[in-house]
Design a protein around this motif. Structure first.
Motif, PDB file in Angstrom:
ATOM      1  N   TYR A 434       0.807  -1.214   0.000  1.00  0.00           N
ATOM      2  CA  TYR A 434       0.000   0.000   0.000  1.00  0.00           C
ATOM      3  C   TYR A 434       0.850   1.277   0.000  1.00  0.00           C
ATOM      4  O   TYR A 434       0.525   2.260  -0.668  1.00  0.00           O
ATOM      5  CB  TYR A 434      -0.901   0.028   1.237  1.00  0.00           C
ATOM      6  N   ALA A 435       1.941   1.272   0.787  1.00  0.00           N
ATOM      7  CA  ALA A 435       2.705   2.505   0.996  1.00  0.00           C
ATOM      8  C   ALA A 435       3.685   2.817  -0.121  1.00  0.00           C
ATOM      9  O   ALA A 435       3.831   3.983  -0.513  1.00  0.00           O
ATOM     10  CB  ALA A 435       3.458   2.418   2.322  1.00  0.00           C
ATOM     11  N   ALA A 436       4.377   1.808  -0.645  1.00  0.00           N
ATOM     12  CA  ALA A 436       5.432   2.070  -1.629  1.00  0.00           C
ATOM     13  C   ALA A 436       4.928   2.746  -2.907  1.00  0.00           C
ATOM     14  O   ALA A 436       5.611   3.648  -3.424  1.00  0.00           O
ATOM     15  CB  ALA A 436       6.172   0.772  -1.959  1.00  0.00           C
ATOM     16  N   PRO A 437       3.772   2.381  -3.460  1.00  0.00           N
ATOM     17  CA  PRO A 437       3.309   3.073  -4.666  1.00  0.00           C
ATOM     18  C   PRO A 437       3.061   4.562  -4.463  1.00  0.00           C
ATOM     19  O   PRO A 437       3.127   5.339  -5.417  1.00  0.00           O
ATOM     20  CB  PRO A 437       1.998   2.344  -5.008  1.00  0.00           C
ATOM     21  N   VAL A 438       2.804   4.958  -3.229  1.00  0.00           N
ATOM     22  CA  VAL A 438       2.573   6.380  -2.924  1.00  0.00           C
ATOM     23  C   VAL A 438       3.871   7.080  -2.551  1.00  0.00           C
ATOM     24  O   VAL A 438       4.187   8.160  -3.051  1.00  0.00           O
ATOM     25  CB  VAL A 438       1.557   6.527  -1.770  1.00  0.00           C
ATOM     26  N   LEU A 439       4.651   6.461  -1.678  1.00  0.00           N
ATOM     27  CA  LEU A 439       5.835   7.111  -1.115  1.00  0.00           C
ATOM     28  C   LEU A 439       7.118   6.845  -1.890  1.00  0.00           C
ATOM     29  O   LEU A 439       8.052   7.645  -1.809  1.00  0.00           O
ATOM     30  CB  LEU A 439       6.043   6.623   0.326  1.00  0.00           C
ATOM     31  N   SER A 440       7.210   5.750  -2.579  1.00  0.00           N
ATOM     32  CA  SER A 440       8.419   5.118  -3.131  1.00  0.00           C
ATOM     33  C   SER A 440       8.900   4.111  -2.091  1.00  0.00           C
ATOM     34  O   SER A 440       8.646   4.257  -0.879  1.00  0.00           O
ATOM     35  CB  SER A 440       9.532   6.107  -3.449  1.00  0.00           C
ATOM     36  N   ARG A 441       9.576   3.086  -2.564  1.00  0.00           N
ATOM     37  CA  ARG A 441      10.054   2.048  -1.651  1.00  0.00           C
ATOM     38  C   ARG A 441      11.028   2.628  -0.637  1.00  0.00           C
ATOM     39  O   ARG A 441      10.983   2.297   0.560  1.00  0.00           O
ATOM     40  CB  ARG A 441      10.728   0.930  -2.451  1.00  0.00           C
TER      41      ARG A 441
END
Length: 470
Positions: A434-441
């Motif tokens: 959920y988080a990586a597509p928004v924040l970057s890995r």
């Protein structure tokens, strides 16, 4: 928060006074290591869910409203980094984390999604420049209040009396906002009293065709909890006998409350937070075990739909009395209704062998094969699963074939339950998914590391600045 001193109250002690004392008795240095570890895991899981809801229609709408309303730049909006008031940030972030219906849950007399308290903890903690230790202790206390109310309030339950279970969050969120703002149990009792007079929420919100506003239920209540604490902080008082009064919450809303159990000291370091379950799939909690059973049947070789005579979904009796079992949910027309349909969740998991965001797309809801199997699906009460309720929302799926054979799989405990926990890899996959597509890995990793070492954070602004995409 700079607050005027409270004046001593005359008369006998009150239930809210005792509950406020419990909230302020929770100290970070006295928390067992296992509780701290579990709290961090729940924070990460909840943040992941919020990123998953960021670009939803509802997420965009509530953010637009907050920016339009303006407000002092006190607290950070998850994903965008925009600033607004602590109350509005609570509403926006609380709606995001709830949207996918993938955040944590708990069952007792009433269910709960106690992670809704995190929206308050982040917003008020940032406003008050609290430490990571402050947040962890206050969040554990909020979970305690919220989950105790699920166990000890409601005759037979809030839901069966026509109230949505988000009603209980009015007390935990006000207590949490107050605890992060001052160390004054009496003022905290006033905050809870103010909140409890206004935020009793109708169960119709989640009955029938589920509308978009359902995802805001705890967020709306939590926003009011923050506002109640703000009012108490400037000296506004509430009716302290709110719980036990003749026309109070216990008599008028809950019907019955076990005040002694509700306010008892924590015993042996066993906090209710440890009883929370984590969702591996974005669906109503009572559907998680049937989903896993259906996935296991798919992995064992899913039969051709034409060869299936019927699909039988076994559930505890409580689940069959909820809207998710209503015949009107057999052919859901929206993501919200699909996530709350035992019929749909079971069938899509059986066909696809998974149950994520992609399984709730409009094309899936309209798929001819899905609808063919929905017509063959029936729900039944299972006495063995009744024996485990409410400690566990188990489930089972039987596939009856035209040739007379039956394929079965049972999940007495749903995945993510304390007796069937997700492993570290599964939790990480969910967060980064959920988080990586928004924040970057890279940035998602930085946020993960910051939460994992939260006890070293002296000012929560150092953590909340990581909530935004670069």
């Amino acid at each position: 928060m700079n607050v005027p001193p409270t004046k001593p109250e005359s008369g006998a002690a009150t239930v809210l006074g005792s509950l406020a004392g419990l909230v302020h008795s929770v100290r970070y240095d006295e928390l067992p290591a296992g509780v701290i570890k579990a709290a961090k895991a729940l924070i990460l899981d909840t943040l992941g869910c919020a990123y998953g809801g960021l670009h939803s229609d509802l997420g965009i709408a509530v953010r637009r409203v907050a920016i339009d309303c303006g407000g002092s730049p006190q607290s950070t909006l998850i994903g965008t980094g925009e600033k607004t008031s602590a109350a509005l940030a609570t509403f926006v972030n609380g709606s995001l984390l709830r949207y996918l219906d993938s955040n944590d849950y708990y069952f007792a007399r009433d269910p709960a999604h106690p992670s809704g308290n995190l929206a308050v903890a982040l917003a008020v903690g940032e406003r008050e420049r609290c430490s990571g230790k402050d947040l962890l202790a206050a969040l554990v206390a909020a979970y305690e209040v919220h989950m105790r109310l699920c166990n000890f309030a409601g005759e037979p339950s809030l839901w069966k009396r026509g109230w949505h279970h988000g009603t209980n969050a009015q007390f935990s969120t006000a207590a949490l906002a107050a605890r992060l703002s001052w160390d004054d149990p009496l003022r905290t009792a006033h905050a809870m009293a103010i909140a409890g007079t206004h935020q009793n929420t109708l169960a119709q919100l989640q009955s029938g065709a589920v509308s978009m506003i359902k995802a805001t239920v705890e967020a709306w209540v939590a926003k009011a909890g923050v506002e109640a604490a703000l009012l108490a902080g400037v000296g506004v008082t509430g009716p302290l006998p709110l719980m036990e009064g003749t026309n109070g919450w216990a008599a008028s809303v809950a019907g019955c409350v076990d005040f002694k159990a509700l306010t008892a000291p924590v015993s042996g370091g066993r906090y209710y937070l440890l009883e929370t379950s984590v969702k591996p799939y974005p669906a109503v909690a009572t559907a998680l075990a049937p989903i896993r059973a259906a996935i296991e049947l798919h992995r064992a070789a899913v039969p051709r739909p034409a060869d299936i005579e019927k699909i039988v979904v076994h559930l505890p009796g409580f689940a069959l009395a909820t809207p998710s079992a209503h015949p009107g949910r057999r052919y859901p027309g929206s993501i919200e209704s699909a996530q709350h349909s035992f019929y749909y969740c079971t069938v899509i998991a059986l066909l696809d062998g998974e149950c994520g965001e992609a399984q709730f797309s409009p094309s899936k809801l309209a798929d001819a094969t899905v609808r063919e199997l929905l017509a063959k699906t029936e729900l039944t009460e299972d006495s063995a699963l009744n024996d485990l309720w409410p400690q566990a929302a188990g489930g089972a799926v039987d596939i009856h074939m035209h040739d007379g054979t039956v394929r079965r799989h049972r999940c007495p405990y749903p995945p993510g339950h304390p007796r069937f926990p997700l492993d570290a890899g599964e939790l990480a996959d969910k967060f980064y998914g959920y988080a990586a597509p928004v924040l970057s890995r890279r940035r998602a990793q930085a946020l993960h590391d910051a939460v994992d070492s939260m006890e070293d954070c002296a000012d929560l602004r150092d953590l909340t600045e990581l909530l935004a995409a670069p």
